[in-house]
Design a protein around this motif. Sequence first.
Motif, PDB file in Angstrom:
ATOM      1  N   TRP A  11       0.636  -1.419   0.128  1.00 37.34           N
ATOM      2  CA  TRP A  11      -0.023  -0.039  -0.025  1.00 37.34           C
ATOM      3  C   TRP A  11       0.868   1.346   0.007  1.00 37.34           C
ATOM      4  N   GLY A  12       2.023   1.249   0.117  1.00 38.93           N
ATOM      5  CA  GLY A  12       3.015   2.481   0.070  1.00 38.93           C
ATOM      6  C   GLY A  12       3.362   2.616   1.679  1.00 38.93           C
ATOM      7  N   LYS A  13       3.333   2.003   2.640  1.00 36.84           N
ATOM      8  CA  LYS A  13       3.218   2.168   4.067  1.00 36.84           C
ATOM      9  C   LYS A  13       4.689   2.655   4.282  1.00 36.84           C
ATOM     10  N   SER A  14       5.854   2.133   3.869  1.00 35.31           N
ATOM     11  CA  SER A  14       7.142   2.566   4.320  1.00 35.31           C
ATOM     12  C   SER A  14       7.375   3.796   3.670  1.00 35.31           C
ATOM     13  N   ALA A  15       6.727   4.003   2.311  1.00 32.86           N
ATOM     14  CA  ALA A  15       6.825   5.246   2.002  1.00 32.86           C
ATOM     15  C   ALA A  15       6.277   6.400   2.475  1.00 32.86           C
ATOM     16  N   LYS A  16       5.031   6.283   2.875  1.00 37.66           N
ATOM     17  CA  LYS A  16       4.290   7.228   3.858  1.00 37.66           C
ATOM     18  C   LYS A  16       5.194   7.351   5.028  1.00 37.66           C
ATOM     19  N   SER A 212     -17.790   4.070  -5.936  1.00 28.05           N
ATOM     20  CA  SER A 212     -16.591   3.419  -5.199  1.00 28.05           C
ATOM     21  C   SER A 212     -16.218   4.411  -4.104  1.00 28.05           C
ATOM     22  N   ASP A 213     -16.399   4.136  -2.749  1.00 28.87           N
ATOM     23  CA  ASP A 213     -16.283   5.011  -1.745  1.00 28.87           C
ATOM     24  C   ASP A 213     -14.933   4.393  -0.925  1.00 28.87           C
ATOM     25  N   SER A 214     -14.586   3.054  -1.095  1.00 29.36           N
ATOM     26  CA  SER A 214     -13.419   2.508  -0.003  1.00 29.36           C
ATOM     27  C   SER A 214     -11.969   3.190  -0.798  1.00 29.36           C
ATOM     28  N   LEU A 215     -11.088   3.249   0.029  1.00 32.03           N
ATOM     29  CA  LEU A 215      -9.666   3.475  -0.160  1.00 32.03           C
ATOM     30  C   LEU A 215      -9.038   2.761  -1.382  1.00 32.03           C
ATOM     31  N   GLN A 216      -8.294   3.557  -2.261  1.00 36.15           N
ATOM     32  CA  GLN A 216      -7.885   2.893  -3.439  1.00 36.15           C
ATOM     33  C   GLN A 216      -6.307   3.163  -3.441  1.00 36.15           C
ATOM     34  N   THR A 225       3.274   0.776  -6.962  1.00 37.11           N
ATOM     35  CA  THR A 225       2.383   1.720  -6.241  1.00 37.11           C
ATOM     36  C   THR A 225       3.019   3.057  -6.780  1.00 37.11           C
ATOM     37  N   ILE A 226       2.168   3.949  -6.942  1.00 43.43           N
ATOM     38  CA  ILE A 226       2.850   5.447  -7.318  1.00 43.43           C
ATOM     39  C   ILE A 226       1.949   6.415  -6.178  1.00 43.43           C
ATOM     40  N   GLY A 227       0.898   5.708  -5.503  1.00 42.14           N
ATOM     41  CA  GLY A 227       0.222   6.530  -4.698  1.00 42.14           C
ATOM     42  C   GLY A 227      -0.880   5.485  -4.029  1.00 42.14           C
ATOM     43  N   SER A 228      -1.445   6.196  -2.895  1.00 42.08           N
ATOM     44  CA  SER A 228      -2.647   5.400  -2.059  1.00 42.08           C
ATOM     45  C   SER A 228      -3.437   6.392  -1.233  1.00 42.08           C
ATOM     46  N   GLU A 229      -4.593   6.014  -0.971  1.00 42.05           N
ATOM     47  CA  GLU A 229      -5.527   6.717  -0.115  1.00 42.05           C
ATOM     48  C   GLU A 229      -5.253   6.221   1.245  1.00 42.05           C
ATOM     49  N   TRP A 230      -5.399   7.188   2.356  1.00 45.12           N
ATOM     50  CA  TRP A 230      -5.373   6.893   3.804  1.00 45.12           C
ATOM     51  C   TRP A 230      -6.536   7.799   4.162  1.00 45.12           C
ATOM     52  N   ILE A 231      -6.781   7.292   5.534  1.00 46.66           N
ATOM     53  CA  ILE A 231      -7.575   8.175   6.367  1.00 46.66           C
ATOM     54  C   ILE A 231      -6.785   8.563   7.690  1.00 46.66           C
ATOM     55  N   TYR A 232      -6.889   9.879   7.890  1.00 51.05           N
ATOM     56  CA  TYR A 232      -6.061  10.710   9.100  1.00 51.05           C
ATOM     57  C   TYR A 232      -7.337  10.678  10.152  1.00 51.05           C
ATOM     58  N   SER A 233      -6.950  10.180  11.285  1.00 49.28           N
ATOM     59  CA  SER A 233      -8.191  10.478  12.305  1.00 49.28           C
ATOM     60  C   SER A 233      -7.191  10.859  13.684  1.00 49.28           C
ATOM     61  N   ARG A 240      -9.864  13.275   7.991  1.00 45.03           N
ATOM     62  CA  ARG A 240      -9.660  13.624   6.421  1.00 45.03           C
ATOM     63  C   ARG A 240      -9.016  12.369   5.889  1.00 45.03           C
ATOM     64  N   ARG A 241      -9.473  12.399   4.321  1.00 42.62           N
ATOM     65  CA  ARG A 241      -8.787  11.393   3.606  1.00 42.62           C
ATOM     66  C   ARG A 241      -7.574  12.151   3.000  1.00 42.62           C
TER      67      ARG A 241
END
Length: 265
Positions: A11-16, A212-216, A225-233, A240-241
């Motif tokens: 998902w690009g976890k280490s990049a984030k 389509s509502d879920s993260l992509q 992977t060149i990008g991905s969606e996340w939710i911050y809370s 926020r997305r």
Amino acid sequence: MNLLAAAQSGWGKSAKAQNLMEKNAPEYEHMVVLDYKDEYRGFVKAGLSKWWIVGPREMEWSESQWLEFLTGNPKIVLVRHPGIDEDDWRDVCATIISAARRLSEVLIVVDEAHFVAPQSGKTPKPTKGLATTGRGEGASSIWVSQRPAEMEETVISQCQSRILGGFESSADLDKVAKVIEYPVELHNPQVRSVPNCPDSLKPETTGRTEGSDSLQRHEDDEENTIGSEWIYSDNSGERRRIDTTGMFDSMESEHLGKQGKKIKV
């Protein structure tokens, strides 16, 4: 503050996580990164920290020796030697954390946190203490994991903020559901429509499949992977997305983590 940064593999976890490190490193006098898989060389290469391998010799260092070392290296990425197994890495991380908590204004980044703070009951007291009492000592932490289901419950519950990506494992989704106040289905990329999706977390419609509502996760032509969606809370109620596409355009460091080759079927 304690921040949980988690998403499934790919998902690009280490990049984030590297992006978070670069954003926050200037705000702290000290930063200690516990790097399980040697994924943050780009951060070091950009001159933002030093780099050190934790091997058999360092396994024998006392808390005082680690404190002296960390004092002399205010920003450091500590990489696990391949010969150090999970149990030994967990033990040495506890000693390093115990030493780092004695520093002023320290940010401790725990990579692959499910190994360092496992749900199995083997989490050392200094590690658990970082999440529970570290804030009062001036220590902040970022816990990075691809398997929140395997992380210590206390650590996750003590994270005042979260940035979470996609998960397809029901165990991970169940764990995530315990610490968020919005529909967990948003984190499952296999789900399309989430009828009770809050307005603040609805995606931009541009470039997306209608409904389509879920993260992509976004890929290039070679399925990288060149990008991905996340939710911050966070505990204040902010939600926020976030889309990481183009994230590295504004960063000093290049992410050098390996994605692994695809398997043809």
